[in-house]
Design an enzyme around this catalytic site. Structure first.
Site, PDB file in Angstrom:
ATOM      1  N   SER A  90      12.186  -6.411  -3.276  1.00 47.95           N
ATOM      2  CA  SER A  90      11.987  -4.972  -3.900  1.00 47.95           C
ATOM      3  C   SER A  90      13.456  -4.462  -4.344  1.00 47.95           C
ATOM      4  O   SER A  90      14.349  -5.081  -3.603  1.00 47.95           O
ATOM      5  CB  SER A  90      11.243  -4.079  -3.034  1.00 47.95           C
ATOM      6  N   THR A  99      -3.064  -5.580  -5.884  1.00 52.39           N
ATOM      7  CA  THR A  99      -4.260  -4.672  -5.184  1.00 52.39           C
ATOM      8  C   THR A  99      -3.270  -3.171  -5.090  1.00 52.39           C
ATOM      9  O   THR A  99      -3.856  -2.403  -4.311  1.00 52.39           O
ATOM     10  CB  THR A  99      -4.551  -4.960  -3.622  1.00 52.39           C
ATOM     11  N   GLY A 137       6.624  -3.250   2.520  1.00 54.44           N
ATOM     12  CA  GLY A 137       6.380  -2.043   3.442  1.00 54.44           C
ATOM     13  C   GLY A 137       5.286  -2.104   4.033  1.00 54.44           C
ATOM     14  O   GLY A 137       4.972  -3.206   4.718  1.00 54.44           O
ATOM     15  N   ARG A 138       4.270  -1.168   4.377  1.00 53.65           N
ATOM     16  CA  ARG A 138       3.519  -0.917   5.508  1.00 53.65           C
ATOM     17  C   ARG A 138       2.368  -2.047   5.243  1.00 53.65           C
ATOM     18  O   ARG A 138       2.084  -2.699   6.071  1.00 53.65           O
ATOM     19  CB  ARG A 138       2.850   0.331   5.599  1.00 53.65           C
ATOM     20  N   ILE A 139       1.936  -2.313   3.765  1.00 52.58           N
ATOM     21  CA  ILE A 139       1.096  -3.093   3.674  1.00 52.58           C
ATOM     22  C   ILE A 139       1.560  -4.685   3.106  1.00 52.58           C
ATOM     23  O   ILE A 139       1.099  -5.514   3.801  1.00 52.58           O
ATOM     24  CB  ILE A 139       0.372  -2.799   2.205  1.00 52.58           C
ATOM     25  N   HIS A 148     -11.706  -1.690  -7.482  1.00 55.92           N
ATOM     26  CA  HIS A 148     -11.040  -1.045  -6.651  1.00 55.92           C
ATOM     27  C   HIS A 148     -11.383  -0.680  -5.449  1.00 55.92           C
ATOM     28  O   HIS A 148     -11.878   0.296  -4.765  1.00 55.92           O
ATOM     29  CB  HIS A 148     -10.590   0.427  -7.215  1.00 55.92           C
ATOM     30  N   ARG A 157      -1.191  -0.840  -7.914  1.00 57.09           N
ATOM     31  CA  ARG A 157      -1.234  -0.139  -8.876  1.00 57.09           C
ATOM     32  C   ARG A 157      -1.220  -0.946 -10.260  1.00 57.09           C
ATOM     33  O   ARG A 157      -0.472  -1.753 -10.241  1.00 57.09           O
ATOM     34  CB  ARG A 157      -0.498   1.257  -8.937  1.00 57.09           C
ATOM     35  N   GLU A 202     -10.153   3.714 -14.442  1.00 58.18           N
ATOM     36  CA  GLU A 202     -11.311   3.691 -13.569  1.00 58.18           C
ATOM     37  C   GLU A 202     -12.205   4.859 -13.372  1.00 58.18           C
ATOM     38  O   GLU A 202     -11.775   5.739 -13.709  1.00 58.18           O
ATOM     39  CB  GLU A 202     -10.487   3.502 -12.164  1.00 58.18           C
TER      40      GLU A 202
END
Length: 320
Positions: A176, A236, A155-157, A286, A238, A267
């Site tokens: 995916s 990076t 996707g975007r990342i 994070h 989830r 976290e």
């Protein structure tokens, strides 16, 4: 009446300087909390007197049980435009408007590559040895050029991570559940035949999927076993996408070469968490979203969200 606004998890105490809050002067008093509230009771007690809350990412859950205990709360601003830990139905029932903010895709891309390169070239152990009188050159780094980078998510990342991999001369493949060969080709990558094929043939695997029912626990012990002792995993995205116990077992057993992670099941990470001492692991707290530009976007939009709410025309509504 002056409203009270709480900014949560302002660990670096920069929320009120990362953006211009002056448009709210005289109408909203802002208080930032650099400490994380570990329990719902702590959160409820600390926020009981606030009308507005700005929460950072998905670190603080807002379930119905908490929202029911915050009768003054009227506006909840969450950084980003996706938040899986807010009960939107409960917010609506309690008369709480929920808004989001912009979120840049470049900071997590950059951190992904910082982690991947640090992992491949053993930057942390080599730098530590240099500063502490340890051995001169004690490891042999893994090459990127000519090696395969497998991306779970494009996707975007993920697509931006792919572009960097291609610039390094890597063979980039992606998978995916809904990815098509056409989409993969648009960014210069190839569609892997299956998740299993990607894991079994990639030298580096990087996770860039949104967390949902289909992605939760997507990488477990069987999937890690496919990777082999010379392969590296980077997450990076989830923590819940990768079975944390299975990852720890693989790191201790050496069935994968190593992992780099920026996300955790809890976290901030507790002091005695096994991820703090796991071998073959490069871990960061994070940091994917923690950059000057991203903070300016988060908090700048938070100010706009509050202004719009006060004007009676909320923007960037979530859960509507």
């Amino acid at each position: 009446m002056t409203l009270r606004c709480a900014v949560l998890d302002d660990f670096q105490s920069v929320a009120t300087t990362a953006a211009d809050w002056s448009p709210l002067a005289g109408r909203v008093d802002v208080a930032s909390f650099p400490e994380h509230f570990a329990t719902e009771d702590e959160t409820a007690e600390a926020l009981a007197s606030f009308d507005v809350v700005v929460t950072l990412r998905e670190r603080v859950p807002f379930p119905a049980t908490l929202l029911d205990r915050l009768p003054r709360l009227r506006l909840l601003v969450a950084s980003g435009m996706r938040n899986s830990v807010i009960d939107y139905a409960a917010a609506a029932r309690n008369g709480v408007t929920v808004c989001g903010t912009a979120s840049a895709g470049t900071p997590p891309v950059e951190l992904t590559w910082a982690l991947l390169l640090g992992l491949a070239r053993n930057i942390v152990p080599e730098a530590t040895a240099l500063r502490t009188g340890g051995p001169w050159q004690s490891t042999v780094g893994a090459d990127l050029h000519g090696r395969r980078l497998g991306l779970l998510g494009l996707g975007r990342i993920g697509s931006r991570v792919a572009a960097v991999g291609l610039a390094f001369g890597m063979d980039v493949v992606a998978w995916s559940p809904n990815l098509t060969a056409e989409r993969a080709g648009e960014v210069g990558t190839r569609l892997a035949a299956s998740k299993e094929e990607l894991l079994a043939t990639s030298d580096f695997v990087s996770v860039h999927l949104a967390l949902g029912d289909r992605s939760r626990g997507l990488i477990g012990a069987p999937e890690l076993a496919l990777m082999g002792p010379d392969a590296y995993l980077v997450n990076t995205s989830r923590a819940a996408i990768v079975d944390q116990d299975a990852l720890l077992a693989a790191l201790h057993a050496g069935t994968i070469a190593g992992a780099a992670v920026d996300v955790f099941d809890t976290e901030p990470l507790p002091a005695d968490h096994p991820m703090r001492t796991a071998p073959r692991l490069l871990a960061t707290p994070h940091l994917g979203y923690v950059s000057r530009a991203n903070y300016a976007a988060y908090y700048g939009d938070a100010v706009e969200d509050i202004e719009a709410y006060l004007a009676g025309s909320p923007v960037r509504l979530l859960g509507a």
